[in-house]
Each structure stands twice: as structure tokens, then as C-alpha cells.
Design an enzyme around this catalytic site. Structure first.
Site, PDB file in Angstrom:
ATOM      1  N   ARG A 123       6.594  -0.542  -3.914  1.00 52.32           N
ATOM      2  CA  ARG A 123       6.178  -1.063  -2.742  1.00 52.32           C
ATOM      3  C   ARG A 123       5.153  -2.490  -2.829  1.00 52.32           C
ATOM      4  NH1 ARG A 123       6.360   2.340   1.585  1.00 52.32           N
ATOM      5  NH2 ARG A 123       4.513   1.649   2.714  1.00 52.32           N
ATOM      6  N   LYS A 125      15.990 -15.210  -4.402  1.00 52.05           N
ATOM      7  CA  LYS A 125      16.225 -14.330  -5.465  1.00 52.05           C
ATOM      8  C   LYS A 125      15.276 -15.197  -6.554  1.00 52.05           C
ATOM      9  CE  LYS A 125      16.589 -11.503  -4.125  1.00 52.05           C
ATOM     10  NZ  LYS A 125      16.778 -10.566  -2.992  1.00 52.05           N
ATOM     11  N   GLU A 163      19.828 -17.116   0.133  1.00 49.76           N
ATOM     12  CA  GLU A 163      19.408 -15.986  -0.867  1.00 49.76           C
ATOM     13  C   GLU A 163      19.577 -16.058  -2.234  1.00 49.76           C
ATOM     14  OE1 GLU A 163      18.430 -13.226  -0.040  1.00 49.76           O
ATOM     15  OE2 GLU A 163      18.964 -11.823  -1.631  1.00 49.76           O
ATOM     16  N   CYS A 180       0.695  -1.036   0.139  1.00 45.55           N
ATOM     17  CA  CYS A 180      -0.086   0.041  -0.013  1.00 45.55           C
ATOM     18  C   CYS A 180       0.661   1.319  -0.144  1.00 45.55           C
ATOM     19  CB  CYS A 180      -0.861  -0.171   1.132  1.00 45.55           C
ATOM     20  SG  CYS A 180      -2.233  -1.128   1.210  1.00 45.55           S
ATOM     21  N   HIS A 216      21.044 -36.232   3.089  1.00 45.19           N
ATOM     22  CA  HIS A 216      19.931 -36.751   4.205  1.00 45.19           C
ATOM     23  C   HIS A 216      18.731 -36.582   3.526  1.00 45.19           C
ATOM     24  CE1 HIS A 216      22.949 -37.337   7.177  1.00 45.19           C
ATOM     25  NE2 HIS A 216      23.633 -36.209   7.025  1.00 45.19           N
ATOM     26  N   GLU A 264      11.690 -15.364  -6.255  1.00 44.80           N
ATOM     27  CA  GLU A 264      10.953 -14.047  -6.077  1.00 44.80           C
ATOM     28  C   GLU A 264      10.870 -13.660  -7.484  1.00 44.80           C
ATOM     29  OE1 GLU A 264      13.644 -11.771  -3.441  1.00 44.80           O
ATOM     30  OE2 GLU A 264      11.827 -11.229  -2.402  1.00 44.80           O
ATOM     31  N   TRP A 279      -2.471  -3.043  -1.870  1.00 46.33           N
ATOM     32  CA  TRP A 279      -1.923  -4.429  -1.772  1.00 46.33           C
ATOM     33  C   TRP A 279      -3.167  -5.229  -0.948  1.00 46.33           C
ATOM     34  CZ3 TRP A 279      -0.186  -8.168   1.955  1.00 46.33           C
ATOM     35  CH2 TRP A 279       0.704  -9.256   1.245  1.00 46.33           C
ATOM     36  N   ASN A 288      -3.398   2.867   4.812  1.00 42.27           N
ATOM     37  CA  ASN A 288      -2.523   1.559   4.864  1.00 42.27           C
ATOM     38  C   ASN A 288      -2.438   1.043   6.334  1.00 42.27           C
ATOM     39  OD1 ASN A 288      -0.285  -0.002   4.281  1.00 42.27           O
ATOM     40  ND2 ASN A 288       1.269   1.661   4.266  1.00 42.27           N
ATOM     41  N   GLY A 289      -2.540  -0.420   6.189  1.00 43.37           N
ATOM     42  CA  GLY A 289      -2.595  -1.098   7.579  1.00 43.37           C
ATOM     43  C   GLY A 289      -3.723  -1.965   7.774  1.00 43.37           C
ATOM     44  N   LYS A 297       7.531  -4.431  -1.362  1.00 44.85           N
ATOM     45  CA  LYS A 297       8.797  -4.066  -1.101  1.00 44.85           C
ATOM     46  C   LYS A 297       8.861  -3.877   0.303  1.00 44.85           C
ATOM     47  CE  LYS A 297      13.096  -2.679  -1.736  1.00 44.85           C
ATOM     48  NZ  LYS A 297      13.977  -3.694  -2.303  1.00 44.85           N
TER      49      LYS A 297
HETATM   50  C1  AGP Z   1      13.917  -9.235  -0.516  1.00 46.81           C
HETATM   51  O1  AGP Z   1      14.258  -9.602  -1.934  1.00 46.81           O
HETATM   52  C2  AGP Z   1      12.526  -9.350  -0.341  1.00 46.81           C
HETATM   53  N1  AGP Z   1      11.730  -8.995  -1.155  1.00 46.81           N
HETATM   54  C3  AGP Z   1      11.974  -9.343   1.160  1.00 46.81           C
HETATM   55  O2  AGP Z   1      12.515 -10.726   1.617  1.00 46.81           O
HETATM   56  C4  AGP Z   1      12.527  -8.599   2.177  1.00 46.81           C
HETATM   57  O3  AGP Z   1      13.892  -8.752   2.301  1.00 46.81           O
HETATM   58  C5  AGP Z   1      11.956  -8.727   3.575  1.00 46.81           C
HETATM   59  O4  AGP Z   1      10.529  -8.316   3.263  1.00 46.81           O
HETATM   60  C6  AGP Z   1      12.484  -7.616   4.555  1.00 46.81           C
HETATM   61  O5  AGP Z   1      12.224  -6.320   4.160  1.00 46.81           O
HETATM   62  P1  AGP Z   1      13.047  -5.336   4.983  1.00 46.81           P
HETATM   63  O6  AGP Z   1      14.768  -5.469   4.871  1.00 46.81           O
HETATM   64  O7  AGP Z   1      12.883  -4.032   4.478  1.00 46.81           O
HETATM   65  O8  AGP Z   1      12.885  -5.530   6.423  1.00 46.81           O
END
Ligand code: AGP
Length: 608
Positions: free
Chosen positions: A27, A485, A481, A2, A504, A488, A74, A98-99, A603
Site C-alpha cells: 500500500r 509506468k 500509460e 497507511c 506543436h 513510477e 504514509w 488511516n485518514g 497502492k
Molecule cells: C498505477 O500504476 C498507479 N500506482 C496509480 O496511478 C493508480 O492507478 C491510481 O492511484 C488509481 O488507483 P485505483 O485504480 O485503485 O483507483
């Protein structure tokens, strides 16, 4: 997650708000809307999908308006649709939110009994009916204050009233909101990029604060109405930093910005000659460091992976015990944390609801809080006693790239500072570690110069439906990570595992179709990882290795390999991460995915 923007001034309010919404797109959202004053009335336009659709709706009308509010939604309560999109209206009261309103069901029941009609499935709609109920000819800000006394949950709101043209009321609790001060024009927004091409002076609202914007002033008050004197910050980011600057996507731009971002993250923060880290950069005195008993690092997503890397770095360099938690789990596990312990929150945005809640809990339990954060003025920074600002510049791509590598820099510097304070690191060895840090921007440049080869490998692999990423020791979180990536930005199923754990269970997945990405830098675990590669090869698996330049042993075992320059174990995590980001990026583009705004992602995740 949002986005809110509100404007009042002499300019073209609708254009300013639409432009602000475009800048908040990163966002994450699924519908958008705008409300504007025209001929003494408030008009609303909303739609499902992108801000461009909304702009299309307004193209012919070209409304002349000087006050407007806008929103990117969102979905939480109710599907993405025009009816559920904000702004919402109750008679002359119009707002964006937002919230989450936690007690919306009981409020809705009461409001329906009082005669209000609901036209959406959202929790937000109760807010405008409630404000309308309390307005009764009173100033808008008073009605908002009274209404919010009945509300439980998180909110950032921008509210307008047909009776008070030119006025925008903003208020926050557990959801970000800031005020931009331009020349004879004022803005309210969830995040600075929404208006920073118009205003560089910013006031960040705290929980329980309200801003009343009119054509000629901004008044900030408490929820009881008491006037507040707010600090005004000047934003140094330039608007071009939040533009693509010739790159096809923000994600690619941000990957390529890493040499600069890392150089900015280290600048002025230590002295190589003296083997010293500048403690002011952490806002912590030497004796505060000396007395730390135990460290908890808490974060979400990519920042959590940085936290895991931080555990290896801090325990190895400074010999202090570190526990790492996913923020959404931390406060529900009754953690044993106390005064004398240090709680480190890692958050790019500084607004992640789970991380903020964990941070608050740690403070409540008496721990000292250090925030490693990329957004000045964010809630995490403001609520921490000590702050390490990562200086990456605005990260617009939803998938975090440059912020992650700069977080590792922060953790590395912190570990050296702590090791020095605890006298387990000598000035001479600090000098060696700091000298190595200075070489990292160039080494990242070298990795980036291999982008074409990485793209060629991506072309061979982009049709795969599963990937495994394997690493050992400090490279295990790097594997996590890499897998995140890929998930995502390509929607391919991927898993990260410690390579030694493969036998395992996950080894059952290996066949000729499955790409297995190995992180195999030189170091104490090199032989072990080489054996793990053999295990995959002997079962016909497709091996992609990230190895240290000149490692013919591992390259000989691999179907594809990517070379990275030699560095120490800690900083090689950064060099290994960059090709993983590029693999994900290129595969995402080849599969036609929206790499900057992947489906369902936001975001900054500002709800629990
Ligand atoms: C990262 O690629 C993500 N989109 C997500 O995991 C992000 O790192 C997570 O939401 C934490 O966000 P922040 O670092 O703004 O707290």
C-alpha cells in the site's frame, strides 16, 4: 497508503501483526509500528522505514502477547520519523489511524488547554487524547463513539485500552476497514491480504460502523451503538496469489499473470455463438442500457488511462457520447450530469478517495453508477448500483499492470453490450468482436515470450534521463500509460503525447539522446504514425517502435522494434501495453529501483 492490522485471539499476536504489516507493504508507507499487551500493560515499538526494521526491534524481546495492533504510515502530517509513526498513546489509550483529521488544529488547541501534551506532529494524536478524555472508566467503544462526534475528516481506526485487555475497537469513515473471522481469533485490517492466510471469512465495514473484537466474539454496531447483522463474505483468493511465486518482483509476476487474468475476466461473460454479452455480469438490465443518454467515466492514474481508452471503444462501438474526467477534478468542475446518465468509476482498489468522492457526487446528482473494480467488498463496489468485477486477483505491485488490462476487457464487453442494446451492433459483428477477445490471452503470451528482446532494448536505454511516448487515436492513452509506468518504477522523466501534436512543441526536445517510443500498430492511422516517425528520425531521434508483426515499413525506420500480434484496434491496446510494462520493469531493475514499492507512491490513495 497507511495499513492497519489488529488481532485478538490465542495466537502469537505480535507475529501475526508483523506478518500482516508485511502483507500490507504494497500500500506504500514510510514508517511502521506495533502495540501489544504484555503483563497487563501496552508496549509500543515504532520505527522509520521498513517493517523488517520493526521486526528487528522485536526480535530479541519475542513478546508473548495475544492482542496487538500494527500500522504502516504514509506521511501526511509530519515527516516520516519514529515520533510520528503510529501507534500513538494517551495514557492507557493506544491507537492506529488511516485518514486525515481535518479539524485537528482546533481540537489540538482545546486539548492542550485541557492539559494534554503532544509528542508528535501528526493529526492522529488528537484522536487518542480525545478518546482518553471521554473514557473515564467507561467501555472503550463508548469513549470512541463520543470522541468521534467531535472529529471531521476521514478515518479508519484500531484502538485498544490498557484497562480492557483482549479488546480491539475498529471504526471507519471514508477509509477502508474489514474484519476477518478466524477460528477463535479475529482480525481488523485495511485490506484482506493482511490476514487472509489466517481467515477467509470477512465482514466489510461501511462508513459509520464500528466493530468490537474480543477473544470470543465480534460485535458490529452503528455509531449510536445499535447492533448490526453483517453479511459475511468468503474470500476465494489463496494466500499464494499474494506471494511472489518464484518471480523476482510482484510487478514481474503480475505482468506475467495477464494471460490468466484476462482469461478470468472474460470467462462466462458472453456467448460467441449468439453474439451476446451476459448483462448480469454488469448488474444492468437491457432496458437500463438502452436508455443511457450520456456516459461519464471517472478515475485516477492508470485507471484514468483505461477510462480514456474506454471512451474510444464505447463511442466507436456503441455510438454513445462519453466524457472522461480525472476524479480529483470531476466534482470541482460543477459537471452537467443528471438522471439517465451513466457514471462509470474505474478503480483497481475500489478505495481511491478521489474516485469515491466523484462516485458519491454522481449519485447525488441522480446518475446511475457502474463500478469497474478489482476488489470485492471495496467501497466503490458496495456504493455502486452496478458492478463489473475484473477478476485480476490481488495486485500487490504498486504500479498497476494486470488490473489495467482487465479494465480494458470490462470496457470492451460493456461497449459491445451497449451497442447491442442500442441496436447499433448486430449479433454477427458482436460475434466477431467476442471471438477476437478469446484470442487475447494467447496473444499476450506471445508478447511475453519476447521479454528477453525487450530486456536487451532496456539495457541499451536505461541510462537515458527523458523519454517520450507517442501514439495516435486509441493508442494515445496507451502512450500515457507507458510514460506513467516508466516514471513510477524508474524515476525517469517521461511524457506521453498524441503523435500528431508533437510538431506543436515537443519536437523541440528531439536529439540523439532522447528515446522516442512509438505505438505504431496496423490500422487506419498507420500511415500518419509512420510520417511522425520520419519526423523524429530526420532530427536524429532514437526510435523504439511497437509494431504489428511483419510491418517492415516501420521496422525499417526504427532503431529498435518490438513486434506484437495482429488484433482489432480496441484490443491491440492490451497487446501494446504489455511491452511498455516490461520496458519500465527492466529499466527500473537495471537502475536499482524498488519496482514493487516505488518511492513516495501508495497502492491505494485513500486521502484526497
Ligand atoms: C498505477 O500504476 C498507479 N500506482 C496509480 O496511478 C493508480 O492507478 C491510481 O492511484 C488509481 O488507483 P485505483 O485504480 O485503485 O483507483
Amino acid at each position: 497508503m497507511c495499513g492497519i492490522i489488529g488481532y485478538t485471539g490465542k495466537g502469537d499476536a505480535v507475529s501475526v501483526v508483523l506478518d500482516g504489516l508485511k502483507r500490507l507493504e504494497y500500500r506504500g508507507y514510510d514508517s511502521a509500528g506495533v502495540a501489544y499487551f504484555t503483563d497487563g500493560k501496552i508496549e509500543i515499538r515504532r520505527c522509520k522505514g521498513k517493517v523488517n526494521n520493526l521486526a528487528g526491534l522485536l526480535e530479541e524481546e519475542k513478546p508473548a502477547s495475544h492482542t496487538a495492533i500494527g500500522h504502516t504510515r504514509w506521511a501526511t502530517h509530519g515527516k516520516p520519523s519514529e515520533e510520528n509513526a503510529h501507534p500513538h498513546r494517551s495514557h492507557g489509550i493506544v491507537l492506529v489511524h488511516n485518514g486525515i483529521v481535518e479539524n485537528y488544529l482546533s481540537l489540538k488547541k482545546t486539548l492542550i488547554a485541557e492539559g494534554y501534551t503532544f509528542t508528535s506532529e501528526t493529526d492522529t494524536e488528537v484522536l487518542c487524547h480525545l478518546i482518553h478524555k471521554y473514557s473515564k472508566g467507561r467501555p472503550l467503544e463508548d469513549a470512541v463513539r463520543d470522541a468521534l462526534r467531535e472529529v471531521r475528516g476521514a478515518y479508519a481506526l484500531a484502538v485498544v485500552s490498557e484497562r480492557e485487555e483482549g479488546k480491539v475497537v475498529g471504526v471507519r469513515k471514508d477509509s477502508p476497514l474489514c474484519v476477518g473471522l478466524g477460528e477463535g481469533e479475529y482480525f481488523i485490517a485495511s485490506d484482506v491480504p493482511a490476514f487472509f492466510n489466517h481467515a477467509k471469512k470477512v465482514m466489510f465495514l461501511n462508513d459509520g460502523e464500528m466493530a468490537v473484537l474480543t477473544n470470543d466474539a465480534v460485535l458490529v454496531t452503528t455509531m449510536q451503538g445499535g447492533a448490526l447483522r453483517k453479511e459475511v463474505a468468503t474470500i476465494s483468493w489463496s494466500p499464494s496469489m499474494a506471494e511472489k511465486g518464484g518471480y523476482k518482483h510482484f510487478m514481474l509476476k503480475e505482468i506475467y499473470e495477464q494471460p490468466r487474468a484476462i482469461a478470468d475476466a472474460v470467462r462466462g461473460r458472453f456467448s460467441v455463438e449468439n453474439g451476446e454479452v451476459n448483462l448480469e455480469e454488469f448488474g444492468m438490465a437491457k432496458d437500463a442500457l438502452e436508455s443511457i443518454g450520456k456516459i461519464f467515466i471517472v478515475a485516477c492514474g492508470t485507471s484514468w488511462h483505461a477510462a480514456l481508452i474506454g471512451k474510444y471503444i464505447i463511442e466507436d462501438i456503441a455510438r454513445v457520447t462519453v466524457e472522461v474526467d480525472i476524479a480529483s477534478e470531476f466534482r470541482y468542475r460543477n459537471p452537467v450530469i443528471k438522471a439517465g446518465d451513466l457514471f462509470i468509476a474505474i478503480t483497481q482498489s475500489g478505495e481511491t478517495a478521489d474516485t469515491l468522492a466523484a462516485q458519491k457526487e454522481a449519485r447525488r446528482l441522480g446518475a446511475k453508477v457502474l463500478s469497474i473494480c478489482n476488489v470485492v467488498g471495496s467501497s466503490s463496489m458496495r456504493e455502486a448500483e452496478a458492478v463489473f468485477y475484473t477478476h485480476s486477483g490481488p495486485e500487490i505491485g504498486v504500479a498497476s499492470t494486470k488490473a489495467f488490462t482487465s479494465q480494458i476487457i470490462g470496457l470492451y464487453l460493456f461497449a459491445i453490450a451497449l451497442g447491442l442494446a442500442k441496436k447499433v451492433v448486430s449479433a454477427a459483428s458482436a460475434t466477431i468482436m467476442l471471438q477476437e477477445l478469446l484470442t487475447i490471452p494467447d496473444k499476450v503470451e506471445q508478447v511475453l515470450s519476447g521479454s528477453e528482446e525487450i530486456e536487451r532494448i532496456a539495457k541499451e536505454l536505461f541510462k537515458a534521463e527523458d523519454f517520450i511516448y507517442l501514439g495516435r487515436g486509441i493508442h494515445y492513452p496507451v502512450a500515457l500509460e507507458g510514460a506513467l509506468k516508466l516514471k513510477e518504477v524508474t524515476y525517469i522523466h517521461a511524457e506521453g503525447y498524441p503523435a500528431g501534436e508533437m510538431k506543436h512543441g515537443p519536437i523541440a526536445l528531439i536529439d540523439e539522446e532522447l528515446p522516442v517510443v512509438f505505438l505504431a500498430p496496423q490500422g487506419s492511422l498507420h500511415e500518419k504514425i509512420a510520417s511522425n516517425i520520419q519526423e523524429v528520425k530526420s532530427r536524429g531521434g532514437k526510435v523504439i517502435s511497437l509494431l504489428t508483426s511483419g510491418d517492415t515499413e516501420v521496422s525499417g525506420l526504427s532503431d529498435y522494434h518490438i513486434s506484437i500480434p495482429l488484433s482489432n484496434t480496441y484490443l491491440s491496446t492490451i497487446l501494446m501495453t504489455v511491452p511498455l510494462q516490461l520496458i519500465a520493469y527492466h529499466i527500473g531493475v537495471l537502475r536499482g529501483c524498488d519496482v514493487d514499492q516505488p518511492r513516495n507512491l501508495a497502492k491505494s490513495v485513500t486521502v484526497e
